[in-house]
Design a protein around this motif. Structure first.
Motif, PDB file in Angstrom:
ATOM      1  N   THR A 162       0.817  -1.209   0.000  1.00 56.74           N
ATOM      2  CA  THR A 162       0.000   0.000   0.000  1.00 56.74           C
ATOM      3  C   THR A 162       0.854   1.263   0.000  1.00 56.74           C
ATOM      4  OG1 THR A 162      -1.632  -1.208   1.283  1.00 56.74           O
ATOM      5  CG2 THR A 162      -1.886   1.169   1.223  1.00 56.74           C
ATOM      6  N   GLY A 163       1.921   1.223   0.768  1.00 56.96           N
ATOM      7  CA  GLY A 163       2.707   2.438   0.960  1.00 56.96           C
ATOM      8  C   GLY A 163       3.738   2.713  -0.112  1.00 56.96           C
ATOM      9  N   TYR A 164       4.192   1.672  -0.789  1.00 56.19           N
ATOM     10  CA  TYR A 164       5.360   1.879  -1.653  1.00 56.19           C
ATOM     11  C   TYR A 164       5.218   1.299  -3.060  1.00 56.19           C
ATOM     12  CZ  TYR A 164       7.480   2.918   2.866  1.00 56.19           C
ATOM     13  OH  TYR A 164       7.754   3.454   4.095  1.00 56.19           O
ATOM     14  N   LEU A 165       4.278   0.416  -3.280  1.00 53.45           N
ATOM     15  CA  LEU A 165       4.276  -0.331  -4.538  1.00 53.45           C
ATOM     16  C   LEU A 165       3.067  -0.006  -5.402  1.00 53.45           C
ATOM     17  CD1 LEU A 165       5.488  -3.797  -3.147  1.00 53.45           C
ATOM     18  CD2 LEU A 165       6.855  -1.881  -3.987  1.00 53.45           C
ATOM     19  N   SER A 166       2.676   1.218  -5.385  1.00 52.97           N
ATOM     20  CA  SER A 166       1.519   1.607  -6.184  1.00 52.97           C
ATOM     21  C   SER A 166       1.818   1.401  -7.677  1.00 52.97           C
ATOM     22  CB  SER A 166       1.206   3.091  -5.914  1.00 52.97           C
ATOM     23  OG  SER A 166       0.143   3.500  -6.724  1.00 52.97           O
ATOM     24  N   GLY A 167       0.906   0.755  -8.374  1.00 55.53           N
ATOM     25  CA  GLY A 167       1.072   0.544  -9.810  1.00 55.53           C
ATOM     26  C   GLY A 167       1.905  -0.668 -10.160  1.00 55.53           C
ATOM     27  N   LEU A 168       2.393  -1.402  -9.172  1.00 49.96           N
ATOM     28  CA  LEU A 168       3.177  -2.606  -9.464  1.00 49.96           C
ATOM     29  C   LEU A 168       2.279  -3.852  -9.396  1.00 49.96           C
ATOM     30  CD1 LEU A 168       5.410  -0.495  -8.476  1.00 49.96           C
ATOM     31  CD2 LEU A 168       6.803  -2.527  -8.037  1.00 49.96           C
ATOM     32  N   ASN A 169       2.690  -4.893 -10.102  1.00 57.07           N
ATOM     33  CA  ASN A 169       1.979  -6.170 -10.026  1.00 57.07           C
ATOM     34  C   ASN A 169       2.578  -6.964  -8.859  1.00 57.07           C
ATOM     35  OD1 ASN A 169       0.775  -5.517 -12.632  1.00 57.07           O
ATOM     36  ND2 ASN A 169       2.792  -6.034 -13.480  1.00 57.07           N
ATOM     37  N   VAL A 170       1.799  -7.105  -7.792  1.00 56.80           N
ATOM     38  CA  VAL A 170       2.373  -7.666  -6.566  1.00 56.80           C
ATOM     39  C   VAL A 170       1.971  -9.136  -6.408  1.00 56.80           C
ATOM     40  CG1 VAL A 170       2.469  -7.462  -4.049  1.00 56.80           C
ATOM     41  CG2 VAL A 170       2.365  -5.400  -5.471  1.00 56.80           C
ATOM     42  N   GLU A 221      10.945  -5.287 -15.006  1.00 52.68           N
ATOM     43  CA  GLU A 221      11.750  -5.266 -13.783  1.00 52.68           C
ATOM     44  C   GLU A 221      11.045  -6.084 -12.700  1.00 52.68           C
ATOM     45  OE1 GLU A 221      13.557  -1.780 -11.885  1.00 52.68           O
ATOM     46  OE2 GLU A 221      12.964  -0.657 -13.690  1.00 52.68           O
ATOM     47  N   LEU A 222      11.825  -6.646 -11.838  1.00 51.02           N
ATOM     48  CA  LEU A 222      11.257  -7.387 -10.703  1.00 51.02           C
ATOM     49  C   LEU A 222      11.861  -6.841  -9.405  1.00 51.02           C
ATOM     50  CD1 LEU A 222       9.727  -9.797  -9.354  1.00 51.02           C
ATOM     51  CD2 LEU A 222      11.799 -11.156  -9.768  1.00 51.02           C
ATOM     52  N   PHE A 223      10.999  -6.553  -8.446  1.00 49.56           N
ATOM     53  CA  PHE A 223      11.449  -6.188  -7.105  1.00 49.56           C
ATOM     54  C   PHE A 223      11.166  -7.389  -6.191  1.00 49.56           C
ATOM     55  CE2 PHE A 223      10.668  -2.279  -9.350  1.00 49.56           C
ATOM     56  CZ  PHE A 223      11.797  -1.531  -9.053  1.00 49.56           C
ATOM     57  N   LEU A 224      12.224  -7.987  -5.740  1.00 49.92           N
ATOM     58  CA  LEU A 224      12.100  -9.234  -4.982  1.00 49.92           C
ATOM     59  C   LEU A 224      12.375  -8.969  -3.501  1.00 49.92           C
ATOM     60  CD1 LEU A 224      11.742 -12.277  -4.837  1.00 49.92           C
ATOM     61  CD2 LEU A 224      14.058 -12.564  -5.730  1.00 49.92           C
ATOM     62  N   PHE A 225      11.301  -8.979  -2.714  1.00 52.35           N
ATOM     63  CA  PHE A 225      11.428  -8.845  -1.255  1.00 52.35           C
ATOM     64  C   PHE A 225      11.703 -10.244  -0.708  1.00 52.35           C
ATOM     65  CE2 PHE A 225       9.078  -5.194  -2.661  1.00 52.35           C
ATOM     66  CZ  PHE A 225       9.518  -4.159  -1.847  1.00 52.35           C
ATOM     67  N   PRO A 246       6.386   1.843 -11.765  1.00 52.15           N
ATOM     68  CA  PRO A 246       5.039   1.313 -12.018  1.00 52.15           C
ATOM     69  C   PRO A 246       5.041   0.360 -13.220  1.00 52.15           C
ATOM     70  CG  PRO A 246       4.947   3.666 -11.619  1.00 52.15           C
ATOM     71  CD  PRO A 246       6.396   3.314 -11.748  1.00 52.15           C
ATOM     72  N   GLY A 247       4.230  -0.656 -13.149  1.00 52.68           N
ATOM     73  CA  GLY A 247       4.165  -1.649 -14.219  1.00 52.68           C
ATOM     74  C   GLY A 247       5.114  -2.814 -13.987  1.00 52.68           C
ATOM     75  N   SER A 248       6.033  -2.652 -13.037  1.00 50.55           N
ATOM     76  CA  SER A 248       6.976  -3.742 -12.753  1.00 50.55           C
ATOM     77  C   SER A 248       6.301  -4.808 -11.892  1.00 50.55           C
ATOM     78  CB  SER A 248       8.193  -3.190 -12.008  1.00 50.55           C
ATOM     79  OG  SER A 248       8.820  -2.191 -12.773  1.00 50.55           O
ATOM     80  N   ASP A 249       7.021  -5.915 -11.757  1.00 50.56           N
ATOM     81  CA  ASP A 249       6.549  -6.978 -10.870  1.00 50.56           C
ATOM     82  C   ASP A 249       7.203  -6.825  -9.506  1.00 50.56           C
ATOM     83  OD1 ASP A 249       5.097  -8.039 -12.944  1.00 50.56           O
ATOM     84  OD2 ASP A 249       6.586  -9.578 -13.447  1.00 50.56           O
TER      85      ASP A 249
END
Lengths: 474, 409
Positions: free
Chosen positions: B160-168, B343-347, B387-390
């Protein structure tokens, strides 16, 4: 300091024994200098975990020793009563303040809807034990069963003697009065004491601590099945027996090495054929203390039945209360009071006529119920567990977790059950009597077994074993 | 109370019908036996006792213990400082207990003796939760559903706080114990899913449970083995909708390679169990040379290029750090030859160290974020969530059971 710890086994005990035996005995045979060694060692032992309470204990010792002197000089019944009363007020007052103050405040708050703040005082380790030891001296002195101890160091040595200081057995002054001035130190006694100590250590570390892990796991589990309930009850029953009797063995063993004869505290309680029999075999030094200093002075059984009931329940409520400042311990004590009354007045001798197997089942079942009352906090929780033991409120007969742990601990539980019977002793006697010509194998097997047990215990301690000790909290 | 009367009374013949009846006849059953002991036995017993305890005392005074336990991968306790403060509050005694145990001569051998005793003569199925089975060693991890729910809540707050517009997307790595074929499933994936789904919804959930088996994990370690992760990557590609490019073909045996030191290593479990186990082999799948990796240096606050597979780390105390250098707050892997511009953001936690290189061939850029080492509030200072990234949250059972380690307020 715990007996079952590396600092005790590999620092305190060897150093204490070395200094003790190096200290010469005068030609008179008096052990005064060795008593001084024991006294200093005992204060170090106690201060290890409770440095701030050493002064409290020392003050109590001096106070009751002084009262003992005054009591011995008293010539009238009134004066004797006064000094005994003073000793009781001091000893029970200190015990009551440190152990029971919060219990009474809490109960008072609950009863009257108040919110008096709790004192939250740390309980001095072993206070219940050494308080009873000092009082036994005062009572016996008053009754002229012992002579007065004029040497404060010898009296202090008796009270704070480290083997029995924190967890008993409750040694009466009359048990060791003679040995405080003259006692026998022989190789045979040392060997027997070392063996007894090692066996107790193994009971505590290898069996009690390991089975305690099972009891802890099962208690913490979400599984609420019939099997998990019984697994906990059996595990805790074995844990508390091997824990406490192991500690008593260690205490008696060290006492023997040092030339003292401490009273026995256990006699295979789980082979008892009735609850009456069980309490002849469990924590015997406490039972006999209450018998001789509370029950009999109240009139014992030589009074009208209604008063006799009152005496029994008074003693058992106190026995329960001695174990802890909580209503559940009082309930536990009263529970046994009720059972003992029923056994005496309702069953009479009929229990003795039961087949032994049935009497065993009856006794063990009631003991198990007792341990639930003893250990489970909250009457609701205890009732729920008791319900599950008879299939009420269970989530089935068994679950994956209880089956797993039953399988995992099957060997240890079997060892525990067999070890709680006289079977190991019987095997030991057979081995001791074994001869091959003129050779006695036990002469070799005994030290080998002792070495193996010490090595195994050390391995378990060095690897950070789960090492609780139930009776420390009393 | 009439004490005189009491005295008189108690001096009479003892009553036998006391609360527990008489106690006098039952005191000799465990009296030490002395009659059969010969002098030789006595001497041998005394000497054995004295040699073990006294000898142990002397040997430990001479012995210089190591500072760290390599097998347990932890520093050993040192002699605590003695002063009135530590003495009076009991901390000296408590710390000395730890020191005495940690510094004991022959400690490793004694630990092995205990482990052997517990697992063989005592026949326990595990040693304090550590088991040794056909598929190797492991540790039971019972699921803490409350903690798992809180992990889900933290994921939701980050989303909610940081990943607006990303495919989560989100998932978890089931504990290896569930594949061990033992009686007690340590970690229930269904329960974990049930705990987290109400918070995160099921739309982005990637279930990896059936993509793994006992062979997917090292025998001596908790982590999974990279070459066996193809079904896992396939599942991620299918659910996340990216085109999977497997680095180096489809057959594990023909593509996997060993680090130069032959790849033999011991994971964490032999040390924790104190038992010897056969070595594992750290197989890995080589990446195209065009793929580069940058590590965020938390001291200089700059990005520094480094090896994706670091052979120096393989020789360290933690060989698994061979993959992406072990604990790192932020890592960026770039692949100019990627089949797409995504792009992928991997937590992540340590499991993604070996997984991420397998995804690098499918993404133009992967940014790994380990919230155990950097607070989420600091992350936007150093990376930009496009935005638009995974975005994929992938945590192991250890993290699900210890939510407090994630630095998400």
């Amino acid at each position: 300091m715990l007996f079952s710890s590396v600092p005790f086994l590999y620092w305190f005990l060897p150093l204490t024994l070395a200094v003790y035996f190096i200290t010469p005995l005068p030609a008179s045979g008096t052990t005064r200098w060795r008593n001084l060694v024991l006294l200093v060692a005992s204060f170090i032992f106690y201060a290890w975990g409770e440095p701030i309470y050493v002064a409290l204990m020392a003050a109590e010792v001096v106070a009751l020793w002084g009262i003992g002197l005054l009591l011995a000089r008293a010539t009238t019944v009134r004066a004797k009563r006064g000094w005994v009363g003073t000793a009781v007020v001091i000893a029970i007052g200190v015990l009551g303040y440190f152990k029971y103050a919060d219990f009474f405040i809490n109960s008072f708050n609950t009863a009257f809807g108040l919110s008096i703040p709790l004192l939250r005082i740390a309980l001095p380790i072993g206070i219940s034990f050494y308080t009873f030891q000092m009082l036994s001296y005062i009572f016996d002195l008053s009754a002229e069963r012992v002579t007065v101890q004029r040497n404060v160091l010898d009296f202090a040595t008796y009270v704070v003697l480290f083997p029995q200081l924190v967890a008993g057995p409750i040694v009466r002054y009359s048990d060791v009065a003679a040995q405080l001035s003259t006692r026998s130190h022989t190789l045979q006694r040392f060997a027997d004491g070392a063996t007894r100590f090692t066996v107790g250590l193994a009971k505590k570390v290898l069996i009690a601590n390991t089975i305690a892990e099972l009891a802890t796991i099962v208690a913490a589990s979400d599984e609420r099945t019939f099997l998990s309930a019984w697994l906990w009850v059996v595990a805790f029953s074995l844990q508390i027996y091997f824990d406490f009797s192991g500690y008593s063995d260690m205490a008696i063993g060290i006492g023997t090495m040092l030339g003292f004869d401490f009273p026995e505290n256990f006699n295979y309680p789980y082979i008892a054929l009735s609850i009456t029999d069980f309490w002849r075999r469990w924590h015997m030094s406490l039972s006999s203390w209450f018998r001789d200093y509370v029950y009999i002075p109240l009139g014992g059984s030589r009074v009208k039945p209604i008063r006799h009931f009152g005496n029994i329940f008074a003693v058992w409520a106190l026995t329960g209360f001695w174990h802890g400042a909580d209503w559940r311990f009082i309930a536990w004590g009263l529970y046994f009071g009720v059972v003992l009354v029923i056994e005496k007045y309702a069953f009479g001798g009929r229990l003795l006529r039961l087949p032994a197997a049935l009497a065993h089942i009856y006794t063990l079942l009631l003991i198990c119920i007792g341990w639930v009352l003893f250990e489970i906090a909250g009457f609701g929780n205890a009732a729920a567990l008791l319900g599950r033991m008879v299939g009420i409120g269970t989530a089935g007969l068994a679950g994956a977790e209880s089956l797993y742990y039953l399988r995992s601990y099957a060997v240890l539980l079997t060892l525990g059950v067999l070890g709680a019977t006289p079977l190991p002793r019987w095997i030991g006697e057979r081995i001791a009597a074994w001869r091959i010509g003129s050779f006695t194998p036990s002469a070799v097997l005994r030290p080998i077994a002792l070495a193996l047990l010490l090595l195994l215990v050390t391995a378990f301690l060095v690897d950070g074993s789960f090492n609780p000790f139930i009776y420390f909290r009393f | 109370m009439n004490m005189a009367a009491e005295t008189k009374n108690t001096n009479k013949t003892p009553q036998t019908d006391t609360p527990t009846a008489t106690l006098t006849e039952a005191t000799d059953a465990v009296e030490p036996r002395t009659s059969h002991s010969s002098l030789a036995s006595t001497l041998a017993t005394v000497l054995t006792f004295a040699l073990i305890l006294g000898g142990g005392f002397i040997a430990n005074r001479i012995y210089t213990p190591p500072e760290i336990s390599l097998s347990e991968r932890r520093p050993l306790a040192t002699m605590p400082k003695l002063n009135w403060g530590t003495l009076s509050d009991g901390t000296f005694a408590a710390d000395f207990d730890k020191f005495a145990a940690d510094s004991f001569i022959g400690r490793e051998q004694l630990r092995a003796l205990k482990a052997w005793t517990v697992l063989y003569p005592f026949a326990e199925l595990d040693k304090s939760g550590l088991y040794l089975g056909d598929s190797g060693a492991g540790r039971f991890q019972n699921l803490d559903t409350d903690s798992a729910r809180k992990v889900a809540e933290k994921i939701a707050r980050v989303t909610t706080g940081y990943l607006s517009g990303l495919n989560v997307y989100w998932g978890f790595v089931p504990d290896k114990s569930i594949y061990a074929g033992r009686y007690l499933p340590g970690f229930d994936p269904a329960a974990a899913t049930a705990a987290m789904t109400p918070v995160l919804g099921s739309a982005g959930f990637v279930d990896l449970t059936d993509t793994l088996n006992a062979n997917s994990f090292y025998r001596t370690d908790l982590h999974w083995s990279q070459p066996w992760l193809r079904p896992t990557v396939e599942r991620l590609a299918e659910r996340m909708g990216f085109e999977m490019v497997w680095p180096g073909g489809s057959l594990v045996d023909s593509t996997a390679k060993l680090p130069p030191s032959a790849g033999d290593f011991q994971g964490v479990y032999p040390g924790q169990l104190a038992l010897e186990m056969d070595d594992d082999q750290m197989l890995y799948l080589p990446l195209p040379e065009s793929i580069t990796t940058h590590y965020f240096d938390t001291k200089t606050l700059t990005w520094v290029e480094g090896a994706t597979y670091d052979e120096a780390e393989f020789a360290s105390d933690d060989p698994y750090s061979f993959f992406l250098r072990g604990p790192q707050a932020l890592i960026r892997i770039e692949n100019p030859d990627a089949p797409n511009d995504k792009e992928l953001f991997l937590f992540r936690d340590s499991f993604s160290s070996s997984l991420a290189p397998l995804l690098a061939t499918s993404y133009r850029q992967i940014t790994l974020i380990d919230l155990r080492y950097i607070d989420i509030r600091l992350v936007p200072d150093y990376i930009e969530f496009t935005p638009g990234s995974d975005a994929l949250f992938l945590y192991s059972s250890q993290i699900l059971n210890s939510q407090s380690v994630l630095l998400v307020p």
